[in-house]
Design a protein around this motif. Structure first.
Motif, PDB file in Angstrom:
ATOM      1  N   SER A   3       0.830  -1.204   0.000  1.00 23.95           N
ATOM      2  CA  SER A   3       0.000   0.000   0.000  1.00 23.95           C
ATOM      3  C   SER A   3       0.865   1.255   0.000  1.00 23.95           C
ATOM      4  CB  SER A   3      -0.928  -0.011   1.221  1.00 23.95           C
ATOM      5  OG  SER A   3      -1.761   1.124   1.212  1.00 23.95           O
ATOM      6  N   GLN A   4       1.922   1.266   0.789  1.00 28.79           N
ATOM      7  CA  GLN A   4       2.812   2.423   0.829  1.00 28.79           C
ATOM      8  C   GLN A   4       3.557   2.601  -0.495  1.00 28.79           C
ATOM      9  OE1 GLN A   4       2.867   4.605   3.256  1.00 28.79           O
ATOM     10  NE2 GLN A   4       1.452   3.446   4.550  1.00 28.79           N
ATOM     11  N   GLN A   5       3.944   1.488  -1.109  1.00 30.93           N
ATOM     12  CA  GLN A   5       4.639   1.575  -2.394  1.00 30.93           C
ATOM     13  C   GLN A   5       3.717   2.104  -3.482  1.00 30.93           C
ATOM     14  OE1 GLN A   5       6.256  -2.304  -3.142  1.00 30.93           O
ATOM     15  NE2 GLN A   5       7.562  -2.272  -1.313  1.00 30.93           N
ATOM     16  N   LEU A   6       2.465   1.657  -3.461  1.00 34.57           N
ATOM     17  CA  LEU A   6       1.508   2.181  -4.429  1.00 34.57           C
ATOM     18  C   LEU A   6       1.280   3.676  -4.227  1.00 34.57           C
ATOM     19  CD1 LEU A   6      -1.191  -0.659  -4.531  1.00 34.57           C
ATOM     20  CD2 LEU A   6       0.327   0.031  -6.379  1.00 34.57           C
ATOM     21  N   PHE A   7       1.211   4.087  -2.975  1.00 28.06           N
ATOM     22  CA  PHE A   7       1.033   5.514  -2.701  1.00 28.06           C
ATOM     23  C   PHE A   7       2.229   6.313  -3.204  1.00 28.06           C
ATOM     24  CE2 PHE A   7       1.672   9.167   0.163  1.00 28.06           C
ATOM     25  CZ  PHE A   7       0.493   9.860  -0.104  1.00 28.06           C
ATOM     26  N   ALA A   8       3.438   5.783  -2.949  1.00 30.88           N
ATOM     27  CA  ALA A   8       4.645   6.479  -3.424  1.00 30.88           C
ATOM     28  C   ALA A   8       4.675   6.530  -4.946  1.00 30.88           C
ATOM     29  CB  ALA A   8       5.889   5.774  -2.889  1.00 30.88           C
ATOM     30  N   ALA A   9       4.309   5.422  -5.614  1.00 32.11           N
ATOM     31  CA  ALA A   9       4.282   5.401  -7.077  1.00 32.11           C
ATOM     32  C   ALA A   9       3.260   6.384  -7.613  1.00 32.11           C
ATOM     33  CB  ALA A   9       3.976   3.991  -7.572  1.00 32.11           C
ATOM     34  N   SER A  10       2.135   6.500  -6.939  1.00 34.26           N
ATOM     35  CA  SER A  10       1.109   7.448  -7.370  1.00 34.26           C
ATOM     36  C   SER A  10       1.609   8.881  -7.273  1.00 34.26           C
ATOM     37  CB  SER A  10      -0.150   7.259  -6.523  1.00 34.26           C
ATOM     38  OG  SER A  10      -1.119   8.219  -6.847  1.00 34.26           O
ATOM     39  N   MET A  11       2.289   9.206  -6.178  1.00 33.92           N
ATOM     40  CA  MET A  11       2.823  10.559  -6.010  1.00 33.92           C
ATOM     41  C   MET A  11       3.886  10.854  -7.071  1.00 33.92           C
ATOM     42  SD  MET A  11       1.122  11.842  -3.534  1.00 33.92           S
ATOM     43  CE  MET A  11       2.094  13.298  -3.155  1.00 33.92           C
TER      44      MET A  11
ATOM     45  N   SER B 253       2.211  11.444 -10.410  1.00 36.12           N
ATOM     46  CA  SER B 253       1.573  12.768 -10.445  1.00 36.12           C
ATOM     47  C   SER B 253       2.611  13.853 -10.676  1.00 36.12           C
ATOM     48  CB  SER B 253       0.827  13.013  -9.131  1.00 36.12           C
ATOM     49  OG  SER B 253      -0.212  12.080  -8.971  1.00 36.12           O
ATOM     50  N   ALA B 254       3.746  13.730 -10.000  1.00 38.11           N
ATOM     51  CA  ALA B 254       4.813  14.728 -10.174  1.00 38.11           C
ATOM     52  C   ALA B 254       5.366  14.688 -11.593  1.00 38.11           C
ATOM     53  CB  ALA B 254       5.928  14.463  -9.164  1.00 38.11           C
ATOM     54  N   ILE B 255       5.547  13.500 -12.175  1.00 38.15           N
ATOM     55  CA  ILE B 255       6.089  13.379 -13.527  1.00 38.15           C
ATOM     56  C   ILE B 255       5.149  14.004 -14.538  1.00 38.15           C
ATOM     57  CG2 ILE B 255       6.637  11.718 -15.343  1.00 38.15           C
ATOM     58  CD1 ILE B 255       7.730   9.889 -13.150  1.00 38.15           C
ATOM     59  N   THR B 256       3.885  13.741 -14.422  1.00 32.50           N
ATOM     60  CA  THR B 256       2.921  14.287 -15.391  1.00 32.50           C
ATOM     61  C   THR B 256       2.798  15.798 -15.269  1.00 32.50           C
ATOM     62  OG1 THR B 256       1.148  13.795 -13.815  1.00 32.50           O
ATOM     63  CG2 THR B 256       1.574  12.164 -15.531  1.00 32.50           C
ATOM     64  N   GLU B 257       2.957  16.349 -14.072  1.00 34.14           N
ATOM     65  CA  GLU B 257       2.879  17.808 -13.900  1.00 34.14           C
ATOM     66  C   GLU B 257       4.127  18.505 -14.447  1.00 34.14           C
ATOM     67  OE1 GLU B 257       2.182  18.592  -9.824  1.00 34.14           O
ATOM     68  OE2 GLU B 257       0.128  17.787  -9.833  1.00 34.14           O
ATOM     69  N   LEU B 258       5.299  17.855 -14.365  1.00 31.75           N
ATOM     70  CA  LEU B 258       6.548  18.485 -14.801  1.00 31.75           C
ATOM     71  C   LEU B 258       6.759  18.397 -16.311  1.00 31.75           C
ATOM     72  CD1 LEU B 258       8.975  17.278 -11.986  1.00 31.75           C
ATOM     73  CD2 LEU B 258       8.049  19.582 -12.308  1.00 31.75           C
ATOM     74  N   ARG B 259       6.044  17.505 -16.964  1.00 33.47           N
ATOM     75  CA  ARG B 259       6.231  17.380 -18.403  1.00 33.47           C
ATOM     76  C   ARG B 259       5.696  18.619 -19.104  1.00 33.47           C
ATOM     77  NH1 ARG B 259       7.575  12.736 -20.751  1.00 33.47           N
ATOM     78  NH2 ARG B 259       6.421  13.260 -22.647  1.00 33.47           N
TER      79      ARG B 259
ATOM     80  N   GLN C  29       0.143   7.595 -22.321  1.00 30.03           N
ATOM     81  CA  GLN C  29       0.555   6.363 -21.660  1.00 30.03           C
ATOM     82  C   GLN C  29       0.817   6.586 -20.172  1.00 30.03           C
ATOM     83  OE1 GLN C  29       3.887   5.159 -24.046  1.00 30.03           O
ATOM     84  NE2 GLN C  29       2.597   4.023 -25.529  1.00 30.03           N
ATOM     85  N   LEU C  30       1.454   7.733 -19.861  1.00 31.08           N
ATOM     86  CA  LEU C  30       1.716   8.054 -18.454  1.00 31.08           C
ATOM     87  C   LEU C  30       0.401   8.246 -17.694  1.00 31.08           C
ATOM     88  CD1 LEU C  30       4.751  10.495 -18.794  1.00 31.08           C
ATOM     89  CD2 LEU C  30       4.767   8.166 -17.866  1.00 31.08           C
ATOM     90  N   LYS C  31      -0.568   8.857 -18.334  1.00 34.04           N
ATOM     91  CA  LYS C  31      -1.880   9.026 -17.701  1.00 34.04           C
ATOM     92  C   LYS C  31      -2.536   7.668 -17.437  1.00 34.04           C
ATOM     93  CE  LYS C  31      -2.722  13.488 -17.253  1.00 34.04           C
ATOM     94  NZ  LYS C  31      -3.061  14.090 -15.940  1.00 34.04           N
ATOM     95  N   MET C  32      -2.365   6.764 -18.404  1.00 32.27           N
ATOM     96  CA  MET C  32      -2.918   5.432 -18.219  1.00 32.27           C
ATOM     97  C   MET C  32      -2.246   4.715 -17.052  1.00 32.27           C
ATOM     98  SD  MET C  32      -3.324   4.113 -22.180  1.00 32.27           S
ATOM     99  CE  MET C  32      -3.726   2.472 -21.625  1.00 32.27           C
ATOM    100  N   VAL C  33      -0.930   4.871 -16.971  1.00 29.32           N
ATOM    101  CA  VAL C  33      -0.215   4.238 -15.866  1.00 29.32           C
ATOM    102  C   VAL C  33      -0.648   4.841 -14.535  1.00 29.32           C
ATOM    103  CG1 VAL C  33       2.057   3.898 -14.814  1.00 29.32           C
ATOM    104  CG2 VAL C  33       1.768   3.630 -17.283  1.00 29.32           C
TER     105      VAL C  33
END
Length: 348
Positions: A158-166, A169-175, A186-190
């Protein structure tokens, strides 16, 4: 004296009595000088006087056989009683045979049956207690294992999924806006898959948490569950829970139905809002769960969904009914109605 000996003695006695009676009658009717006629008179080369005791014996034996017929019926009843006792069927108590030995034998069979029934009940009681104790130990082991799995999943996956989600979110905002549209898609799908996995994990943790109320009332358990849900899931959760006094068994089944329903909502509905009601109207307790998710075809799901069958069985076990109304893309509504039966203790 045995019954058979008594019957033979009875037949012989009857024959002797009849012989004496016939002899006395012949003596009065025919004087001794006239008896020469019966000695000289022959039938089939046999003196007539021989027929008198023979006929007397035949009459006596006939009388004995006649009296033995009821005895045969009584012995058949005894045999039937023994057969029933052997096969575990009940036998009639208080039966009288007008013969002390047979009555005593039948009463002995009744006592044996009572002893067998008593020992059978004791054996069944011991077996039931043993099974209940085993089920209790199994439930404790299962509860401990569920708690352990829930803690490990929460602390790791659960913690790893939360970290991956954060991170996503950061990657998609910085692009930048000029980035490759295909990669962005594809990133949105992931990111969406990670978010869905988080919901699945929260639903799984909800299943793994102890199902029993553990000393809480149904109202307390529902509020605790929904508060935790609203804190962890991006979903609007509303509830109305009235204070209703219910038996522990009914409370436990309703709580398990609510858990199953909420878990299904998290995993499948894609809902943005959830509403839970626990109310009493007249003599009915109503548990209602509603969401605004994608819905499903309830007729198809009824035969294939273990969760829906499980909820249906739980509702039936407490004398209630479960109704699910779901329309594709318009949400799902689950409603359980349980009649409140007034017991003698409630009246007092």
């Amino acid at each position: 004296m045995s019954i058979l000996k008594r019957q033979v003695l009875y037949s012989l006695t009857l024959s002797i009595v009849l012989l004496i009676v016939f002899t006395v009658i012949f003596t009065f009717i025919f004087p001794l000088p006239d008896w020469q006629f019966f000695i000289r008179k022959e039938i089939m080369d046999i003196p007539l006087i021989v027929y008198i005791p023979v006929i007397t014996i035949i009459l006596g034996m006939t009388g004995g056989i006649w009296t033995a017929l009821p005895l045969r019926k009584k012995l058949y009843d005894i045999q039937s009683g023994i057969t029933n006792l052997e096969q575990g069927r009940p036998i009639e108590s208080g039966k009288l045979f007008n013969i002390a030995e047979l009555t005593g034998l039948w009463n002995g069979l009744i006592k044996i049956q009572e002893q067998i029934n008593k020992r059978t009940k004791q054996s069944q009681k011991l077996v039931n207690e043993k099974v209940e104790e085993q089920e209790k130990r199994i439930q404790e082991i299962v509860s401990q294992e569920r708690n352990r799995l829930a803690r490990e999943l929460h602390d790791s996956v659960s913690q790893q999924l939360f970290a991956a989600s954060m991170m996503m979110s950061a990657i998609t905002e910085l692009r930048s806006e000029e980035a490759n549209p295909t990669e962005s898609k594809q990133l949105k799908m992931v990111e969406g898959m990670i978010n869905q996995s988080q919901l699945e994990m929260r639903a799984l943790l909800l299943h793994l948490r102890p199902a029993a109320l553990k000393g809480k009332t149904l109202q307390e358990g529902i509020k605790e569950l929904l508060v935790e849900l609203s804190n962890k899931v991006p979903m609007e959760v509303d509830w109305k829970v009235e204070d209703i006094f219910l038996d522990k068994g009914i409370e436990d089944h309703l709580f398990r139905i609510l858990q199953e329903s909420v878990s299904n909502t998290l995993r499948h509905s894609k809902a943005t809002s959830l509403e839970v009601l626990l109310i009493q109207r007249d003599s009915l307790v109503i548990l209602r769960v509603m969401d605004d998710g994608v819905g499903f075809d309830s007729e198809k799901e009824k035969t294939g969904s273990y969760g829906l069958q499980n909820m249906q069985e739980r509702a039936l076990e407490i004398g209630g009914s479960l109704k699910i109304v779901s329309v594709p893309n318009k949400g799902t509504r689950l409603e359980v109605k349980v009649p409140m039966v007034e017991t003698e203790g409630d009246k007092e």
